[in-house]
Write a protein that holds these residues in place. Sequence first.
Motif, mmCIF file in Angstrom:
data_model
loop_
_atom_site.group_PDB
_atom_site.id
_atom_site.type_symbol
_atom_site.label_atom_id
_atom_site.label_comp_id
_atom_site.label_asym_id
_atom_site.label_seq_id
_atom_site.Cartn_x
_atom_site.Cartn_y
_atom_site.Cartn_z
ATOM 1 N N ARG A 299 -4.780 8.372 0.236
ATOM 2 C CA ARG A 299 -4.707 7.540 -0.967
ATOM 3 C C ARG A 299 -3.375 6.790 -1.015
ATOM 4 O O ARG A 299 -3.331 5.604 -1.357
ATOM 5 N N ILE A 300 -2.293 7.494 -0.681
ATOM 6 C CA ILE A 300 -0.970 6.851 -0.675
ATOM 7 C C ILE A 300 -0.920 5.772 0.402
ATOM 8 O O ILE A 300 -0.386 4.674 0.177
ATOM 9 N N GLY B 251 -3.424 4.032 1.600
ATOM 10 C CA GLY B 251 -4.218 2.895 1.153
ATOM 11 C C GLY B 251 -3.463 2.027 0.155
ATOM 12 O O GLY B 251 -3.494 0.793 0.236
ATOM 13 N N ALA B 252 -2.744 2.678 -0.760
ATOM 14 C CA ALA B 252 -1.956 1.919 -1.741
ATOM 15 C C ALA B 252 -0.839 1.151 -1.048
ATOM 16 O O ALA B 252 -0.546 -0.009 -1.396
ATOM 17 N N GLY B 253 -0.203 1.791 -0.058
ATOM 18 C CA GLY B 253 0.868 1.107 0.678
ATOM 19 C C GLY B 253 0.354 -0.080 1.465
ATOM 20 O O GLY B 253 1.004 -1.140 1.508
ATOM 21 N N ASP C 252 -2.232 -1.856 0.730
ATOM 22 C CA ASP C 252 -2.605 -2.911 -0.216
ATOM 23 C C ASP C 252 -1.406 -3.767 -0.610
ATOM 24 O O ASP C 252 -1.569 -4.931 -0.996
ATOM 25 N N GLU C 253 -0.204 -3.201 -0.529
ATOM 26 C CA GLU C 253 1.006 -3.932 -0.916
ATOM 27 C C GLU C 253 1.539 -4.832 0.196
ATOM 28 O O GLU C 253 2.323 -5.751 -0.078
ATOM 29 N N ALA D 248 -7.209 0.045 4.960
ATOM 30 C CA ALA D 248 -7.038 0.601 3.614
ATOM 31 C C ALA D 248 -8.348 1.160 3.069
ATOM 32 O O ALA D 248 -8.352 2.035 2.235
#
Length: 267
Positions: free
Chosen positions: A91-92, A94-96, A98-99, A267
């Motif tokens: 999850r972390i 994927g968030a990274g 996305d940025e 992601a």
Amino acid sequence: SVQEQPEMLADGRTTPEGMAVSLLAALAARDFGFLPLGALQERLDGALSSMGMLERWRGHFLAAYDNARLAPIEPATVSTSGSGWLALSLRILGAGLDELPDAPIAGPQALEGVRATLHVVDELAAGRSMRERELVAAAWAALDPQRCRAADTLPGLADCLRHIVAAGEALHAGLPRAALEDEDPLRDWAARLVAHCHALQDDLLQLAPWMRAEQEYVLDAGLTRIPTLRELAAFAPLPGMHPGLARHVRDGRGHARKLIKRFQGLA
């Protein structure tokens, strides 16, 4: 995982916790200047592809796998804590990812990774010949803050990387033949320094290929600032732009679009 003390040992197993740390370490390596965007994409793609080949139970990765055979280590069990850590890390990650499209494609932080590698080279050069220490000093000079003061622009960063690549290659090539043994740590880390600098330079020139020939063209201000990946993917040649420069802009735009698509897939 690797143990350095009291002796060097490599664990021949892969665990969900190890996968989690490896994935997040790759993302952190990008933040700290050790991995350029292209290398990050390749490393994550390889890691996730290998994970996809592992046997699972009801979607859960098993507690441990043999690295050589990618087979579960018996007795095959599921570690709830390991699965939880991996799920959270994904999850972390994927968030990274996305940025990344809205982060600059490069910048001065890339040089911090080079400096960290050079610190190791510097320590290993202590007690070596004067000539070797002079070569290390030349590498430090290439990273001097005054020389790299414009590293927040594409021309400034490209120029700084050119100098450190040349200094790193001179260091590696300048080691005495007697020191060119496989077990020589200084030569090993000098080679890593060169590979690191080349990777940063190659990635920058793939994303901003007009930097290969900046002396040949008059660059618009939009081509000297460091864009985000998303901004680069929207670049378009300006009316009246030199055909060669326009081709470089289109090449950089195409590469940025491919990277965004790949990161979105990961992601």
